[in-house]
Write a protein that holds these residues in place. Sequence first.
Motif, short mmCIF file in Angstrom:
data_model
loop_
_atom_site.label_atom_id
_atom_site.label_comp_id
_atom_site.label_asym_id
_atom_site.label_seq_id
_atom_site.Cartn_x
_atom_site.Cartn_y
_atom_site.Cartn_z
N SER A 55 -45.95 109.16 40.74
CA SER A 55 -47.01 108.95 40.45
C SER A 55 -47.11 107.98 39.14
CB SER A 55 -48.06 110.08 40.18
OG SER A 55 -47.53 110.90 39.17
N GLU A 56 -46.01 108.20 38.13
CA GLU A 56 -45.91 107.48 37.01
C GLU A 56 -44.94 106.17 37.51
OE1 GLU A 56 -45.93 106.92 32.91
OE2 GLU A 56 -46.81 108.38 34.21
N ASP A 57 -44.31 106.20 38.47
CA ASP A 57 -43.95 104.82 38.94
C ASP A 57 -44.82 104.08 39.35
OD1 ASP A 57 -41.15 103.75 39.38
OD2 ASP A 57 -41.37 103.68 41.74
N ILE A 58 -45.90 104.65 40.18
CA ILE A 58 -46.98 103.84 40.72
C ILE A 58 -47.87 103.28 39.65
CG2 ILE A 58 -49.06 103.82 42.17
CD1 ILE A 58 -47.46 105.91 44.06
N ILE A 59 -48.27 104.11 38.72
CA ILE A 59 -49.22 103.83 37.57
C ILE A 59 -48.70 102.58 36.90
CG2 ILE A 59 -50.51 104.43 35.56
CD1 ILE A 59 -50.34 107.20 37.06
N ARG A 60 -47.32 102.72 36.33
CA ARG A 60 -46.67 101.57 35.49
C ARG A 60 -45.93 100.47 36.19
NH1 ARG A 60 -49.18 101.64 30.90
NH2 ARG A 60 -47.24 100.74 30.01
N ASP A 61 -45.98 100.59 37.44
CA ASP A 61 -45.28 99.67 38.13
C ASP A 61 -45.91 98.30 37.72
OD1 ASP A 61 -43.87 98.01 39.89
OD2 ASP A 61 -44.90 98.45 41.70
N ALA A 100 -54.63 83.01 35.56
CA ALA A 100 -55.61 84.06 35.55
C ALA A 100 -55.16 85.17 34.65
CB ALA A 100 -55.80 84.48 36.96
N ASP A 101 -56.05 85.23 33.52
CA ASP A 101 -55.91 86.53 32.82
C ASP A 101 -56.31 87.66 32.97
OD1 ASP A 101 -54.58 84.26 31.28
OD2 ASP A 101 -56.59 83.71 30.00
N ILE A 102 -55.40 88.76 33.38
CA ILE A 102 -55.81 90.03 34.01
C ILE A 102 -55.02 91.07 33.18
CG2 ILE A 102 -55.67 91.50 35.77
CD1 ILE A 102 -55.71 88.65 37.73
N ASP A 103 -55.83 91.94 32.73
CA ASP A 103 -54.80 93.26 32.05
C ASP A 103 -54.12 94.04 32.98
OD1 ASP A 103 -55.85 92.30 29.37
OD2 ASP A 103 -57.67 93.38 29.85
N LEU A 104 -53.33 93.40 33.93
CA LEU A 104 -52.49 94.15 34.60
C LEU A 104 -51.04 93.46 34.76
CD1 LEU A 104 -51.87 96.12 36.95
CD2 LEU A 104 -52.76 94.48 38.78
N PRO A 105 -49.97 93.99 34.21
CA PRO A 105 -48.96 93.21 33.81
C PRO A 105 -48.25 93.12 35.36
CG PRO A 105 -48.85 94.92 32.40
CD PRO A 105 -50.37 95.06 33.23
N ALA A 106 -47.89 91.80 35.51
CA ALA A 106 -47.08 91.63 36.83
C ALA A 106 -45.76 91.38 36.74
CB ALA A 106 -47.75 90.40 37.44
N GLY A 107 -44.93 91.59 37.87
CA GLY A 107 -43.49 91.36 37.68
C GLY A 107 -42.90 90.64 38.76
N ARG A 108 -41.57 90.78 38.76
CA ARG A 108 -40.75 90.05 40.07
C ARG A 108 -41.08 90.87 41.25
NH1 ARG A 108 -37.08 86.12 38.79
NH2 ARG A 108 -36.42 86.23 41.02
N TRP A 109 -40.98 90.21 42.56
CA TRP A 109 -41.06 90.81 43.63
C TRP A 109 -40.47 90.07 44.77
CZ3 TRP A 109 -44.11 90.71 48.37
CH2 TRP A 109 -44.86 92.00 48.75
#
Length: 723
Positions: free
Chosen positions: A424-430, A511-520
């Motif tokens: 769950s931590e891995d999902i939340i903080r992904d 787009a400014d979103i409070d959701l950090p995005a990453g490499r994929w």
Amino acid sequence: MLWPRHYEQQADAAKGETAFGAFVKVDRGGQVIVMVPQAELGQGVFTLFAQIVADELGADWRTVAVQPAPPGPVYANRLLAREWFDGPVKRAFGSWGDSAVDEYARRSSLMLTGGSTSVANFYEDLRKAGAAARVLLCMAAAARWDVAWEACDIVNGIVSDGKHKVRIGEIAHEAAGFKLPPVLPFRPDDRDDALVGSDAPRLDVPAKIDGSANYAADIRLPDMIYAAIRQGPVNAAGLKSIDEGAARKVQGMIGIVREQGWVAVTARNWWAANQALDRLDPVFTLSGPALDDHAIGKALDDAFAGDNGAGFFKRGDVQPVFDRAKVVRADYAVAPALHLPLEPMAATARVREGDVEVWMPTQAPVLARQAIAKALDVAESSVTVYPLFAGGSFGVKMEVDAGVQAALIARAARAPVQLLWSRSEDIIRDCPRPPAKARMTARLGPTGFVQGWSAKVAAPAALAQVWRRVGHGETRAAALASTAGKADALAVAGMDLPYAIPNFQVDHYPADIDLPAGRWRGNADSYGTFFSESFIDELAIVSGVEPLSFRIQMLGAHPRLVQCLTTCATLGGWQGGLRGSGQGIACHMMRGAYIAVLVEAGFSQGRVAVQRMVAVVDAGNQINPDIARQQIEGGLIFGLAAALGAAPGYRNSMPVAMRLCDYGLPHLRDTGDVMVEFLDNPTGDPIGVGEIGVPAVAPALASALSTISGKRYRQLPIIGKTA
């Protein structure tokens, strides 16, 4: 600062080993050890690097081993550095841009794994390393036998001039004292006994099968304790409160470690640590309003109305073509997509006076070391990072959080600590692949050709965020602030289409979103190809031209892509995209590689059921065809997962689902038969194929399902999203 440097780096040699430059060592027993600066994520890079060196050297494959390389300038991944810095550096340095980035990468020892760049970046270096070792060994043998070294060769680890023989281990120490000729002779590429181009057995598989391979959770140190961590919602700002008394009632619990934005519990085993963490019941404050799907969608829509958009790909002028003309329009959207590797984030750390050791899977070991040193306020030279196998990554192991946290917990606990994030931590903080929306507009000519094309894409600048976090050591919130309002070419990568469209433009609206995005895996190509290829299919329908022919008529400048398409159509029994056929086709071009994908699918008991996926690839001369096939197959399944699921859905700044089984990932019964065919291209240099299998799957699947339902699927995940 700008003057180029020359690096004479040697591999660290243990007793009985002789180093031949930075990439090759030979021990007394004749074992050839190849230094690998890239992370083994399951993509087979250990085998590929060893295969290149062993082929050029003439080693016996049964005696070849690999060793992770320590930090060093010659191990820098210049190609991936160019990807990150290409835009701003070229604007500053012009034609000197690539050289400037290369020099920065070397001086910074920027060791990175990602972007399908490993083989492409190191291929020539590894060939030279193998050739240099072969020449020096031949020189040593020739000196013994008083013959010309050019008369000697190495086959299966034995040097011979036709009369004499000697094992390479017996002369390795002598060979290191000879001087290389000005020009290195390479072996012919078309040899019958060439190791390159063969399905050599993978070096990493035996240890993974028998369980002897070490992952971060397998490390065992004397007096080691275990830690579980809670970091709060996706936009958590800080820790508000905890219930310490309840946590300390758990048997085996040792202590609590609080840092800015997170709290961890240590215990004699991980189960006790996790139980105590649940009882600790940490409460966090948020950096802003709670994040949910509605807020994400609104931020994407608001981006189109902002004035920060910028054009990155342009040919001709689209505006005059669209003025007072009948155009075709379609809007597309993709949800955030989680990485969901089988191995959650994990790291093991031991902190002693002047000596910090961290065992972790990482795609950026030098940057991880820098982050750990900064967090502990110690000299970088006192930190050692041991890169381990990763149990899957898809880009998420570029992040360094777990290593930093493990080191901080170990220092506070004054004992070696193993930190393992829960699922769950891995999902939340992904840090997921970012959400995105596209507004597509095109004008068709009287003969069906596309005369004008405009793609406006709203999305966060994900790769820019990653570099701010990993390269500059910024927090997630700081990285979001640093990249806010800044358009980025990497956010629309893959949308510079191969089609001959005279008036063409692609714009990015940050787009400014409070959701950090990453490499994929596939990065922006994954959603950009869904937008472009789905729209191409819609244009083909409007023009009344069969979808395959519609594409081919615009691909005169790319015959290799045409060959992929036509071969794929033949192998897959393409029926022209007819109503009820359940077939869809799409193609993509990525970093010099080409792919066409045909998907045959339908619906069964409320689920999407794929009967068949056919992929035809042109990616140069592959080092190991079997590994390349595995990578394409894995990419196809990963692309299918992105098309059917992997989207968390957010409510109150938390993902709605916390288990893998809740993410709509494809089961074996859903994938059908998978066929992968590589086109012969023996003259082409090898090109990475770790990502190119992903992007074309979703548009091909969406088109296939449209022939069944009569609806257009313009959103990902596909099910329940129709237009």
